[in-house]
Design a protein around this motif. Structure first.
Motif, PDB file in Angstrom:
ATOM      1  N   UNK A  62      36.485 129.059  60.303  1.00 57.37           N
ATOM      2  CA  UNK A  62      35.698 127.883  60.672  1.00 57.37           C
ATOM      3  C   UNK A  62      34.874 127.322  59.515  1.00 57.37           C
ATOM      4  N   UNK A  63      34.695 128.108  58.452  1.00 61.21           N
ATOM      5  CA  UNK A  63      33.977 127.582  57.286  1.00 61.21           C
ATOM      6  C   UNK A  63      34.918 127.349  56.102  1.00 61.21           C
ATOM      7  N   UNK A  64      36.214 127.552  56.315  1.00 62.20           N
ATOM      8  CA  UNK A  64      37.178 127.282  55.258  1.00 62.20           C
ATOM      9  C   UNK A  64      37.779 128.502  54.615  1.00 62.20           C
ATOM     10  N   UNK A  65      37.453 129.690  55.124  1.00 64.19           N
ATOM     11  CA  UNK A  65      38.042 130.922  54.602  1.00 64.19           C
ATOM     12  C   UNK A  65      39.341 131.249  55.318  1.00 64.19           C
ATOM     13  N   UNK A  66      39.849 132.439  55.053  1.00 71.10           N
ATOM     14  CA  UNK A  66      41.123 132.838  55.661  1.00 71.10           C
ATOM     15  C   UNK A  66      40.945 133.484  57.030  1.00 71.10           C
TER      16      UNK A  66
END
Length: 387
Positions: A62-66
Motif C-alpha cells: 500500500x505504500x509502494x513496496x513489495x
C-alpha cells in the motif's frame, strides 16, 4: 510450518539471486579495493533494482513496496546477503520500516521518496559512551515553544554520509521506575543541512568496505515539533514496535554469505588433490564440511522458524535473539573453516573468503552483541520461573 517454498517464494529467490550474481558480484572487487562506492554506480544499480522489483521490497504494497511476508522477506535478504554489503544495502535499498510510524505529512516527506529511490534514511541511536545501554544516552533535546533544541553526539551511524535525513533518538526527560530513574526517549526526523547538525567522517572499519559509518554532532540544532516521530517521550515504543525484525534481517544476510563460503569450500575440496586424492576424501576436511553444513542448517531453521512465528504473531524476543546469535556465530565459523580448507589461497583476494571472514566480525556486535542476545534468551527463560 511448511519447509517447502511456495511458487512465489521460489521465484523471488531465483530473481534475487540472479540479480546479485549478474549485477552485484562484478563490482565487488572494485569496492573492496577502493573502499568506495561510486555514486554513478549506485544510481545505475539502483535503477536496475527498481526495474527488477527488488527495491524497497521490505515495505507494504500500500505504500509502494513489495508487501512480502516476513518469511519471504528473509529469503530475499538471504540472497542479497551473498554480495558485498555496501552494494546490496545501498543499491538495493530497504528503507527502515520505522518510517511507517510517521504521520501522513512525514510519510510524504520521508517514506515515499525513500521507496522511489530519491532519498536514503539512517537511524542514530548509538553514542560513544552508551553502547548497548541506550537508556544511558547523553544526547538530549529540550522543548522551546513549538521547537526542540538537540545537543549531543552519535557515532557508528551507518551510511549517514549518504542519507538525506536521520531519525535520531534523544533523551527528553527522566522517569522513576522500580529499578531507579530511566531516561525518556524521543525520536526526531532531522534533515541533512539543518543548522547545528553536522555529519563527520566516521572510523575506518575492517568489515564491509564501502559501507560507511559517521559521527553525527548536534549543536543547538533546532527542529519543529512536527518532526517528532511518534509521540514525545515514546521513542522506545516506536523502536520496539517497528525495529524488532532487524535481528532476523542480520541473521538472513549472514546465512547468504555463509552459504556462499561453504559452496566455495565444497567445490575446492572436490577438486584439489594432495597425496594422490581429492582433499575432500580426508577426514580432516570431510568432517569440517559436514559440521559446516549441519551448523548452517541449524541457523537457517532457527531463522525461518522465527520469521514464520513473526507472521503468526507468536514470535518472542528469545526467538529472534537465538536466530541472530546462531547465524552470526555460524557465519564466523564457516568463513574461518572455509579459509582453512583452502589454505593460503583462502586469504588471497582472488576469492571472496577473506572478505566474508572480515565482514563476519561486525555481525556479532551490531544490532545487539552476542552477549546481549544471550542475556535476552536467558532472561526469558528465567522469567518463566519468576526470576
Amino acid at each position: 510450518m511448511d519447509f517447502g517454498l511456495t511458487e512465489e517464494q521460489a521465484m523471488i529467490v531465483e530473481t534475487t539471486r540472479a540479480f546479485v550474481e549478474n549485477e552485484l558480484y562484478p563490482h565487488e572487487a572494485e569496492v573492496e579495493r577502493t573502499g568506495h562506492l561510486r555514486m554513478d554506480l549506485i544510481k545505475e544499480l539502483q535503477a536496475k533494482a527498481i526495474e527488477a522489483g527488488l527495491y524497497a521490497a521490505n515495505l507494504p504494497e500500500e505504500v509502494g513496496g513489495a508487501g512480502l511476508d516476513t518469511l519471504t522477506w528473509l529469503l530475499y535478504e538471504k540472497e542479497l546477503g551473498r554480495a558485498n554489503y555496501a552494494l546490496h544495502w545501498t543499491c538495493v535499498a530497504r528503507p527502515s520500516n520505522i518510517l511507517l510510524a510517521g504521520n501522513d505529512e512525514q510519510r510524504e516527506k520521508y517514506l515515499y521518496p525513500c521507496i522511489r529511490g530519491e532519498k536514503w534514511d539512517c537511524l542514530a541511536m548509538t553514542e560513544p559512551g552508551a553502547g548497548s545501554d541506550l537508556r544511558g544516552m547523553k544526547a538530549s533535546a529540550r522543548e522551546d515553544g513549538d521547537d526542540f533544541i538537540l545537543n549531543g553526539t552519535k557515532h557508528f551511524i551507518s551510511h549517514a554520509d549518504l542519507a538525506d535525513f536521520t531519525i535520531v533518538f534523544m533523551a527528553t526527560g527522566e522517569e522513576q521506575t522500580p529499578r531507579g530513574p530511566k531516561k525518556k526517549i524521543t525520536a526526531f526526523f532531522v534533515d541533512k543541512g539543518t543548522k547545528g547538525f553536522t555529519v563527520r567522517e566516521g572510523y575506518r572499519n575492517v568489515s564491509h568496505r564501502g559501507y560507511t559509518n559517521a559521527v553525527l554532532e548536534f549543536d543547538d540544532c533546532r527542529v519543529n515539533r512536527r518532526q517528532v516521530l511518534g509521540e514525545v517521550h515514546k521513542g522506545f515504543d516506536v523502536a520496539n514496535d517497528w525495529l524488532g525484525a532487524t535481528r532476523l534481517q542480520v541473521a538472513s544476510t549472514c546465512l547468504g554469505r555463509a552459504e556462499r563460503a561453504l559452496a566455495h569450500a565444497v567445490s575446492y575440496a572436490a577438486e584439489r588433490e594432495q597425496f594422490g586424492q581429492k582433499i575432500g576424501k580426508f577426514q580432516g576436511i570431510s568432517f569440517k564440511l559436514a559440521d559446516m553444513a549441519m551448523e548452517l542448517k541449524a541457523a537457517e531453521l532457527l531463522t525461518r522458524e522465527a520469521g514464520w512465528k513473526y507472521d503468526q504473531g507468536t514470535v518472542t524476543e528469545a526467538d529472534m535473539s537465538m536466530a541472530k546469535l546462531k547465524a552470526t556465530e555460524v557465519l564466523a565459523f564457516i568463513a574461518d573453516e572455509a579459509i582453512q580448507i583452502h589454505g593460503g589461497m583462502g586469504l588471497m583476494d582472488e576469492l571472496p573468503l577473506e572478505r566474508i571472514w572480515r565482514d563476519a566480525r561486525v555481525e556479532r556486535i551490531w544490532e545487539g552483541t552476542s552477549e546481549i542476545q544471550r542475556h535476552i534468551i536467558s532472561r526469558e527463560m528465567l522469567r518463566a520461573h519468576g526470576a
